[in-house]
Enzyme design. Structure first.
Site, PDB file in Angstrom:
ATOM      1  N   HIS A  36       0.805  -1.236   0.000  1.00  0.00           N
ATOM      2  CA  HIS A  36       0.000   0.000   0.000  1.00  0.00           C
ATOM      3  C   HIS A  36       0.842   1.294   0.000  1.00  0.00           C
ATOM      4  O   HIS A  36       0.879   1.967  -1.001  1.00  0.00           O
ATOM      5  CB  HIS A  36      -1.030   0.039   1.138  1.00  0.00           C
ATOM      6  CG  HIS A  36      -1.988  -1.102   1.124  1.00  0.00           C
ATOM      7  ND1 HIS A  36      -2.787  -1.367   0.048  1.00  0.00           N
ATOM      8  CD2 HIS A  36      -2.262  -2.074   2.056  1.00  0.00           C
ATOM      9  CE1 HIS A  36      -3.521  -2.435   0.298  1.00  0.00           C
ATOM     10  NE2 HIS A  36      -3.224  -2.887   1.510  1.00  0.00           N
ATOM     11  N   ASP A  61      -5.208  -8.280  -3.569  1.00  0.00           N
ATOM     12  CA  ASP A  61      -5.543  -8.051  -2.159  1.00  0.00           C
ATOM     13  C   ASP A  61      -6.841  -8.751  -1.750  1.00  0.00           C
ATOM     14  O   ASP A  61      -6.856  -9.947  -1.507  1.00  0.00           O
ATOM     15  CB  ASP A  61      -5.567  -6.524  -1.917  1.00  0.00           C
ATOM     16  CG  ASP A  61      -5.503  -6.178  -0.439  1.00  0.00           C
ATOM     17  OD1 ASP A  61      -5.588  -7.096   0.397  1.00  0.00           O
ATOM     18  OD2 ASP A  61      -5.381  -4.984  -0.107  1.00  0.00           O
TER      19      ASP A  61
HETATM   20 ZN   LIG Z   1      -3.605  -7.034   2.563  1.00  0.00          ZN
END
Ligand SMILES: [Zn+2]
Length: 439
Positions: free
Chosen positions: A277, A328
């Site tokens: 991220h 994800d």
């Molecule tokens: Zn994750």
């Protein structure tokens, strides 16, 4: 030897026309032969037999999905309803925890088998599975402490996708807060117990990486021990960081520094490290990533779904921090869409077009492919990501006659794929030279 002969192959030198790609018995690319070389080697019959199945097709390296939590696939379409009056990442997390509580080895295996099939069909040949649901719902280990990991490994084996299992470490809810009841099954009692489970998987010869969950879930002494183990055994280390402002605030309150600074102090950052991220990383944190040569894994469709924010793409790019992608939460499985979202959200952030380029004159297609393949492979320690001799023969065929690609030229083909197509244009997939999917 196996032989593939498509119309075009995308190599590090660009598109090559009418080459014979040869694959050795170890599943690696041996050679890319021109027609003159084919004649000189006496391989004309093999080349002719290989021609028909791949007429009208182009080969690309297989895409690498660096960050997946496969069980979250069960939440697709289920987690859009209101949970509270003001839904955020944190209220979504309640729905995710409820799903995590429902898992047992059989349910995880079935979810993984279906989802890994979906990944392969979308053109992902490798998945980095960030696996954190280890134990029984009350936190007691299963009779075999890696039973849940074994369920994932079996599913991947049956489907034929390359799996790198990123074994998550989890210790607490937040800085100074014990684990919540719903988190007990993620937790090991000590870092030694965690590393023991890692050792047991390594003894099976399974490709793996270490994955301290986040700075909020893993204390500093664990981070140091895990980082030392990753250096000692040359294993990838993946960790979530800077996804949500609340994590940064609690890190500042507890440690007086931001998450990536804490990771630097705990010697976690290095070329083997992937930060997942980095959405809210500030300039000083980005400088630390650049000097340590860490990778950043972006998960644009999930970051969009969860309302995380738009990562600082330009600042990442000017520092030459390698970018990779992950699906994800598996709310979508399509590498073209994932990478298109990266470029489109970058455009929305900066109010400009053509952000994810490494040269002023380039279009984004080339760099998006590098992020989707080569950088992802490096982040997981897998020797794929480029179609050149010596690399693993993990590759996908593109149907050049698909209506979505109508009007393509060699110069525009990558941009046609990333801006005009979905994974439906993938017509076949190979892992280690073995065909594992065909439409
Ligand atoms: Zn994750």
């Amino acid at each position: 030897m196996r032989y593939l002969r498509p119309d075009y192959i995308y190599t590090p030198r660009g598109w090559q026309r009418d080459r014979l790609l040869t694959i050795d018995e170890n599943g690696r690319i041996a050679e890319l032969l021109s027609q003159t070389e084919v004649e000189a080697r006496g391989l004309r019959a093999e080349a002719e037999a290989a021609r028909e199945p791949l007429r009208g097709k182009a080969l690309l390296p297989g895409f690498v999905n660096v960050h997946s939590h496969v069980f979250q696939r069960a939440l697709r379409g289920q987690a859009q309803r209101p949970v509270s009056g003001h839904d955020t990442f944190w209220s979504w997390r309640q729905a995710m925890y409820a799903e995590a509580q429902r898992l047992d080895p059989e349910r995880l295996y079935r979810l993984a088998r279906a989802t890994y099939r979906e990944m392969l069909a979308a053109g992902y040949t490798t998945v980095g599975e960030f696996h954190y649901v280890h134990h029984q719902p009350d936190g007691r280990p299963y009779a075999s402490p890696n039973l849940m990991a074994e369920a994932l490994l079996q599913a991947a084996r049956e489907v034929g996708i390359r799996l790198v299992i990123l074994v998550a470490a989890y210790a607490r809810n937040d800085f100074g807060q014990p684990a919540l009841k719903e988190q007990l099954r993620f937790c090991d009692p000590s870092v030694a117990a965690y590393l023991e489970r890692v050792e047991a998987l390594r003894e099976l010869g399974v490709p793996l990486g270490l994955a301290p969950h986040s700075v909020r879930a893993v204390p500093a002494d664990w981070l140091r021990a895990i980082a030392a183990y990753s250096r000692q055994h040359r294993l990838p280390l993946h960790i979530h960081a800077d996804e949500q402002p609340a994590e940064i605030e609690s890190c500042l309150a507890a440690c007086g520094c931001r998450p990536l600074v804490l990771l630097e102090r705990c010697e976690v950052l290095g070329p083997q490290t992937t930060i997942v991220h980095a959405t809210h990383a500030d300039q000083a944190e980005l400088d630390l990533l650049a000097s340590s040569r860490a990778t950043v894994c972006l998960c644009p469709t999930t970051e969009g779904d969860l309302g995380d924010g738009i990562p600082p793409y330009r600042e990442l790019l000017t520092r030459q921090i390698p970018l990779a992608i992950g699906s994800d939460s598996n709310t979508r499985l399509d590498p073209f869409e994932e990478l298109r979202w990266a470029e489109y959200t970058a455009r929305l952030r900066y109010g400009e077009r053509r952000v994810l380029v490494t040269e002023p004159e380039a279009s984004p297609g080339t760099y998006l492919l590098t992020c989707g393949c080569e950088h992802g492979a490096a982040a997981l320690g897998v020797e794929s990501g480029r179609l050149e001799p010596g690399r693993l023969a993990d590759l996908v065929a593109i149907d050049l006659e698909h209506p979505m690609l109508q009007g393509w030229t060699l110069e525009s083909l990558l941009d046609c794929l990333f801006f005009g197509a979905t994974a439906e244009v993938i017509s076949a997939v190979w892992v280690s030279g073995k065909q594992v999917y065909a439409r």
